[in-house]
Structure formats: C-alpha cells, structure tokens
Design an enzyme around this catalytic site. Structure first.
Site, PDB file in Angstrom:
ATOM      1  N   HIS A  18       0.842  -1.212   0.000  1.00 24.18           N
ATOM      2  CA  HIS A  18       0.000   0.000   0.000  1.00 24.18           C
ATOM      3  C   HIS A  18       0.875   1.259   0.000  1.00 24.18           C
ATOM      4  O   HIS A  18       0.641   2.207  -0.744  1.00 24.18           O
ATOM      5  CB  HIS A  18      -0.872   0.056   1.263  1.00 24.18           C
ATOM      6  CG  HIS A  18      -1.908  -1.020   1.363  1.00 24.18           C
ATOM      7  ND1 HIS A  18      -2.146  -1.728   2.513  1.00 24.18           N
ATOM      8  CD2 HIS A  18      -2.780  -1.507   0.447  1.00 24.18           C
ATOM      9  CE1 HIS A  18      -3.125  -2.597   2.312  1.00 24.18           C
ATOM     10  NE2 HIS A  18      -3.528  -2.481   1.071  1.00 24.18           N
ATOM     11  N   LYS A  42     -19.291  -4.906   9.592  1.00 22.62           N
ATOM     12  CA  LYS A  42     -18.234  -5.834   9.141  1.00 22.62           C
ATOM     13  C   LYS A  42     -16.973  -5.544   9.937  1.00 22.62           C
ATOM     14  O   LYS A  42     -16.166  -4.699   9.569  1.00 22.62           O
ATOM     15  CB  LYS A  42     -17.994  -5.628   7.638  1.00 22.62           C
ATOM     16  CG  LYS A  42     -18.024  -6.939   6.866  1.00 22.62           C
ATOM     17  CD  LYS A  42     -18.029  -6.743   5.383  1.00 22.62           C
ATOM     18  CE  LYS A  42     -16.654  -6.630   4.780  1.00 22.62           C
ATOM     19  NZ  LYS A  42     -16.706  -6.276   3.361  1.00 22.62           N
ATOM     20  N   ARG A  91      -1.630  -6.290  -8.355  1.00 23.94           N
ATOM     21  CA  ARG A  91      -0.608  -7.309  -8.153  1.00 23.94           C
ATOM     22  C   ARG A  91      -0.614  -8.337  -9.269  1.00 23.94           C
ATOM     23  O   ARG A  91       0.399  -8.662  -9.831  1.00 23.94           O
ATOM     24  CB  ARG A  91      -0.828  -8.020  -6.808  1.00 23.94           C
ATOM     25  CG  ARG A  91      -0.251  -7.273  -5.636  1.00 23.94           C
ATOM     26  CD  ARG A  91      -0.862  -7.722  -4.348  1.00 23.94           C
ATOM     27  NE  ARG A  91      -2.279  -7.380  -4.328  1.00 23.94           N
ATOM     28  CZ  ARG A  91      -3.046  -7.448  -3.264  1.00 23.94           C
ATOM     29  NH1 ARG A  91      -2.568  -7.896  -2.128  1.00 23.94           N
ATOM     30  NH2 ARG A  91      -4.309  -7.092  -3.334  1.00 23.94           N
ATOM     31  N   SER A 129      -2.827  -7.655   3.125  1.00 22.46           N
ATOM     32  CA  SER A 129      -3.221  -7.517   4.529  1.00 22.46           C
ATOM     33  C   SER A 129      -3.590  -8.888   5.094  1.00 22.46           C
ATOM     34  O   SER A 129      -3.290  -9.194   6.253  1.00 22.46           O
ATOM     35  CB  SER A 129      -4.418  -6.568   4.657  1.00 22.46           C
ATOM     36  OG  SER A 129      -4.067  -5.297   4.191  1.00 22.46           O
TER      37      SER A 129
END
Ligand code: ADP
Length: 161
Positions: A18, A42, A91, A129
C-alpha cells in the site's frame, strides 16, 4: 486546480505494498487522500481506529497525504473531495479482474474521475493484509510485509487475542 487522488481500501492493516502505491502516487498527484472504508457491521481484524492510527504513523513524513474514513461509495467521496482520480494497485490477474469491474462501475457513476492503476513492485506481489494477519496470528515475523514503524503494533495485536 489541485490534482487530488483518492486511495481507498480497508488497510487491515496497511502493508509495504500500500505504502509503495502511495509514494509513487505522490509523483503523479499533488495530494492523496487515503480513505479507510468503515462498515460497523463488518468488523475487521484491527479496529477502524487502529487502522487509521497505523496509517498515520506510516505517512507521518508525507505532508501531501491525508487520511479520512467513509461509509458510503468511495466514488461519492471522490466527487465530494473534488478528486480527479481513484488510485489503485495491481498485483496480478485476480486483482485485475476485480479492479477492472470496480473501475467500470465507478466510470458509470462518475465518468470524469479516472481510475489510475500502478503495477505492484515484484517484491510486493505476495504482500497483502490477509497474509500479514495470517502470519501474525501464528506468531511469524511480518518483517518486509508491513512498514517497520508498525511491526510491533501488528504483533502486539495478536499477542492480546
Ligand atoms: P480491499 O480492502 O478492497 O481488499 P486493500 O485495502 O487490500 O483493498 O487495498 C487497496 C488497494 O491497494 C487495492 O487497489 C489493492 O489492489 C492495492 N494493493 C493491496 N496490496 C498491494 C500490494 N502488495 N502492492 C500493490 N498494491 C496493493
């Protein structure tokens, strides 16, 4: 007019991947607003406040970067902020599949705001992450995955649970 880009995500937690996109984005835009998605239903691994605190630590030296949270569509935030672009990182092919769809939906909603993709550095291809959360949950080192200044915060979070 100032060229503002929005870089949105969950940042649960922020990774070196990031941060690289943010640094490179700063070469293209005058200002980058990092928008941390907030969904009270969430619950992520790190709380919303923890994610923002870690992002702040990692971007301390970047005067042209700011951080905000938002519960709605990020393209709506971008319109409100007068941004010219949505900054995204790519990616691999699976990122491309979801990112292309998102970019087309956003274009449908707001054709004036372009989505700008930056290719991930080869050494960040496996950085995500979720990989960080998995490594940390098994007590494995997260060096090279998250910026050094938050390594201890990430590991401490898992020692508590
Ligand atoms: P989400 O929560 O939607 O999965 P993230 O917070 O993980 O999104 O990521 C936000 C953006 O950063 C996305 O465009 C994603 O493709 C990009 N990104 C994530 N990890 C990397 C990485 N290692 N290198 C480059 N870009 C990345």
């Amino acid at each position: 007019m100032e060229r503002i880009a929005i870089y949105a995500g969950s940042f649960d937690p922020v990774t070196v991947g990031h941060l690289d996109i943010i640094r490179r984005g700063l070469q293209l835009f005058e200002r980058i607003v990092i928008v941390v998605g907030y969904n009270p239903d969430k619950k992520g691994c790190f709380s919303h406040e923890e994610r923002i605190a870690m992002l702040r630590k990692c971007t301390e030296d970047m005067s042209r970067v700011s951080i905000d949270s938002w519960t709605g569509l990020t393209i709506e935030y971008a319109k409100k902020a007068g941004a010219c672009a949505m900054l995204r990182g790519l990616r691999d092919g699976s990122d491309w599949q979801s990112e292309q769809r998102l970019a087309l939906i956003n274009r449908g909603l707001c054709p004036e705001i372009e989505t700008v993709f930056l290719t991930a550095q080869p050494e960040h291809m496996v950085v995500s992450s979720s990989a960080v959360r998995e490594l940390a949950s098994f007590g494995a080192p997260v060096k090279g995955y998250v910026p050094e200044c938050i390594e201890a915060d990430v590991l401490a979070r898992f020692r508590r649970t």
